[in-house]
Design an enzyme around this catalytic site. Structure first.
Site, PDB file in Angstrom:
ATOM      1  N   GLU A   1      13.388  -3.019   3.789  1.00 13.24           N
ATOM      2  CA  GLU A   1      12.394  -4.028   2.902  1.00 13.24           C
ATOM      3  C   GLU A   1      11.585  -2.803   1.936  1.00 13.24           C
ATOM      4  OE1 GLU A   1       9.654  -6.805   4.939  1.00 13.24           O
ATOM      5  OE2 GLU A   1      11.405  -7.123   6.251  1.00 13.24           O
TER       6      GLU A   1
ATOM      7  N   TYR B   1       6.075  -0.569   2.431  1.00  8.81           N
ATOM      8  CA  TYR B   1       5.391  -1.162   1.050  1.00  8.81           C
ATOM      9  C   TYR B   1       4.332  -0.270   0.541  1.00  8.81           C
ATOM     10  CZ  TYR B   1       7.807  -5.292   2.179  1.00  8.81           C
ATOM     11  OH  TYR B   1       8.692  -6.442   2.483  1.00  8.81           O
TER      12      TYR B   1
HETATM   13  C1  BDP Z   1       7.359  -7.521   5.715  1.00 12.77           C
HETATM   14  C2  BDP Z   1       7.583  -8.501   6.686  1.00 12.77           C
HETATM   15  C3  BDP Z   1       8.207  -9.622   5.828  1.00 12.77           C
HETATM   16  C4  BDP Z   1       7.029 -10.009   4.919  1.00 12.77           C
HETATM   17  C5  BDP Z   1       6.625  -8.841   3.889  1.00 12.77           C
HETATM   18  C6  BDP Z   1       5.586  -9.076   3.006  1.00 12.77           C
HETATM   19  O1  BDP Z   1       8.798  -8.284   7.283  1.00 12.77           O
HETATM   20  O2  BDP Z   1       8.430 -10.703   6.578  1.00 12.77           O
HETATM   21  O3  BDP Z   1       7.183 -11.154   3.931  1.00 12.77           O
HETATM   22  O4  BDP Z   1       6.299  -7.749   4.772  1.00 12.77           O
HETATM   23  O5  BDP Z   1       4.237  -8.790   3.283  1.00 12.77           O
HETATM   24  O6  BDP Z   1       6.602  -6.548   6.748  1.00 12.77           O
HETATM   25  O7  BDP Z   1       5.700  -9.381   1.716  1.00 12.77           O
END
Ligand code: BDP
Length: 647
Positions: free
Chosen positions: A541, A505
């Site tokens: 993700e 992220y």
């Molecule tokens: C990730 C997780 C997920 C979270 C996401 C977040 O795997 O479950 O919802 O971050 O922070 O690390 O939105």
């Protein structure tokens, strides 16, 4: 209460005891099959969806229901009862705040009229099956305990015919007690925290803590069914497929229960009902000439082709079960993910089972809407973050050619005490149950054993080595992964996985607002992981929260523009690396979803590209263009759905 809440999940150990040796040796096979109940000339299904009686045990001990044996009489005779829909989470159904955040046992009850012929025919087995109930369940029929189960996302069942026949005139009263308490040894794990300072908290105040980012919805989440089989019955089928040139192979194995010898007829039929191969053996390889392979959506003009494998037990009695079978192969090289020997690039989403009012309850309108949105988006895949989804959803994936990374509920494993033997034993059982349930879905191309565990902790090495080895032994035909967010140098599980799945992220949880760091940090991420392991990588993700309707230019965090800009910056790097070893990108998340309350969540997680009500944010339209353009480059678009004519 203290005893009951904490002791109940302790029973996991009892169930798991069957599998203790699995930690040392090879595969722990569960004792029976878990075929999805289907009607056939020899089988009937009675679905018990609708209104059930319900009561939460709000006694300070939460144990009153057991002390007073609520299962022995009609629930209404032991106290007040409210209507509760099944399937649904109970949390958002009423206006009662204490029920929304309730921790402990809740009680469900339903009386069913069982067809007389089910009981008069001693040769009929009557089975109760719960699609899933979160987290720990105990089931009674007419006051007699018939089964219990640990774990919230997988089915369980019990044979109840003999019990019903004891008193064929009384109605069949089903009582199900469900406890949502999470402990260090449940999956996912959690802890109960008590607050005894009476200057600050009311009496008996406690909370459930957990380290995963979705609301711990509870209740009976998937349909409860009664179904029948004859006395001798098809208990399990395993079908493993492959092909060579134009010939498909279905390597099948049937297990029959209730008979010492069995006469069988196994027939594979194509979509038009024509028999393409047959056998009379319990196991064997069926050859299909001019095979129609199972292809993912947007990779072929005719995706999701399914044959029907009809298993007909002829003697000692007749039983018929028909399993949909998609013929395809999955392989992984150091740089590619191959489906039917062709490079497959995951352009998909991460989802949740989550919606207004019903929480995690199975909901057909929502399921169909979500598949329509996936197709609209041009998504060819999703990951079942962070737990197994309903079998009905997996069947939709098979039929529509949506590729699945099938994840177990190993999420939020952050406490070192959750790496102990009891946790591992339970985790192995959950993988047994998951593989048993989903092994025959062509859409499932990879198992994920966990999401973002604290893999840097010392016990993680043995834990993951055992878990991944176990999963590969259960199913040698599919790759195994777990999802990591940790620094590649500290990670303990990566040496054992087949595909590296990384969550990150950038410019969200750090370097806030600095979109310009994304290309550098993402590039470094990929080079580090690939440099160390030489395995294909999926960005499992990435994303950013966007509150629908919030706008700013230049983009600022939480606006739709910022979410879009984060995506754009990631995509530029994906486009360089997908030529090398990146084999997929899964956006976090398909839709906004509910979380526990906290200062970083405004009524839930807003990283959805759709709102919780499934309306598109700007990012959805942006991603749609990308996914269709990727599909144009990597697949063959179905003639019936050319982008952008449906824009
Ligand atoms: C990730 C997780 C997920 C979270 C996401 C977040 O795997 O479950 O919802 O971050 O922070 O690390 O939105």
């Amino acid at each position: 209460m203290r005893v009951s809440m904490v002791s109940v999940p302790g029973r996991v150990g009892v169930l798991g005891a069957l599998c203790v040796s699995a930690m040392m040796s090879a595969v722990c096979a569960l004792s029976g099959g878990m075929l999805f109940p289907r009607e056939s000339p020899s089988r009937e299904v009675k679905e018990l969806s609708g209104l059930w009686g319900f009561r939460a045990d709000k006694s300070p001990s939460r144990n009153l229901g057991f002390e007073r044996a609520w299962y022995k009489r009609r629930l209404a005779e032991t106290g007040p009862v409210i209507d509760m829909p099944v399937p649904a989470s109970y949390n958002d159904i009423t206006q009662d705040h204490s029920l929304r955040d309730f921790i402990g046992w809740v009680w469900y009850e339903r009386e069913v009229v069982v067809p007389a012929r089910w009981l008069s025919d001693e040769g009929t087995r009557v089975v109760i099956r719960v699609g899933s109930a979160h987290y720990y369940s105990v089931v009674w029929v007419n006051g007699v305990k018939v089964t219990e189960h640990a774990g919230g996302h997988l089915p369980f069942e019990a044979e109840i015919g003999a019990l019903l026949r004891k008193d064929p005139t009384s109605p069949c009263r089903i009582t199900i007690a469900v406890n949502n308490t999470l402990t260090l040894e449940t999956l996912p794990p959690g802890t109960i925290q008590r607050f005894d300072d009476h200057t600050k908290y009311p009496d008996d105040f406690f909370v459930q803590n957990y380290s995963f980012d979705f609301f711990n919805y509870a209740g009976i989440h998937r349909p409860v069914l009664l179904y029948t089989t004859p006395k001798a019955y098809v208990d399990d089928i395993t079908a493993v497929t492959d092909f060579s040139d134009n010939t498909g192979f279905v390597d099948y194995k049937v297990s029959v229960q209730g008979a010492t010898t069995a006469t069988l007829k196994v027939t594979l039929q194509d979509r038009d009902g024509h028999c393409v191969a047959s056998s009379t053996e319990l196991s064997g390889v069926l050859k299909v000439v001019d095979v129609n392979l199972w292809w993912p959506y947007l990779m072929h003009e005719n995706p999701g082709y399914l044959y029907s494998l009809e298993v007909r037990l002829m003697a000692p009695n007749e039983d018929v079960y028909t399993l949909p079978v998609g013929i395809r192969s999955v392989k992984v090289t150091s740089t590619q993910f191959l489906i039917n020997n062709k490079p497959f690039y995951f352009h998909g989403v991460n989802k949740h089972e989550d919606a207004d009012i019903r929480g995690k309850g199975l909901d057909w309108p929502l399921i169909v809407k979500d598949f329509n949105l996936l197709k609209w988006l041009g998504a060819n895949s999703f990951r079942t973050s962070h737990y197994p989804y309903a079998e009905e959803i997996m069947q939709m994936c098979d039929r529509h050619g949506i590729v699945v990374i099938d994840e177990c509920p190993g999420v939020g494993i952050k406490d070192i005490r959750s790496f102990g033997n009891a946790s591992l034993t339970h985790h192995l059982v959950v993988m047994d149950e998951l593989v048993r349930r989903d092994k025959n879905h062509p859409s499932v191309v990879m198992w994920s054993v966990a999401n973002e565990p604290a893999a840097e902790m010392p016990p993680a090495d043995l834990y993951f080595k055992t878990l991944i080895k176990h999963t590969k032994a259960l199913d040698p035909t599919r790759p195994v992964t777990y999802i990591t967010d940790s620094n590649y140098a500290r990670d303990k599980g990566a040496p054992y996985v087949d595909v590296i799945c990384v969550n990150s992220y950038f410019s969200w949880y750090h370097d806030q607002g600095h979109l310009e760091v994304i290309p550098i940090q993402l590039n470094t991420q990929f080079e580090n992981w690939y440099g160390k392991y030489q395995k294909p990588i999926i960005q499992s993700e990435y994303g950013a929260d966007a509150v629908p309707g919030l706008h700013s230019d230049p983009p600022m965090m939480f606006t739709e523009e910022y979410q879009k800009a984060v995506l754009k910056n990631y995509h530029d790097v994906f486009d360089q690396k997908r030529k090398l070893y990146v084999v997929g990108e899964l956006i976090w998340n398909f839709a906004d979803f509910m979380t526990s309350q906290g200062i970083t969540r405004v009524v839930g997680n807003k990283k959805g590209i759709f709102t919780r009500q499934r309306q598109p944010k700007a990012a959805a339209l942006f991603l749609r263009e990308r996914y269709w353009s990727l599909a144009n480059q990597t697949g063959i678009l179905p003639t019936w759905t050319k982008y952008p004519c449906s824009l």
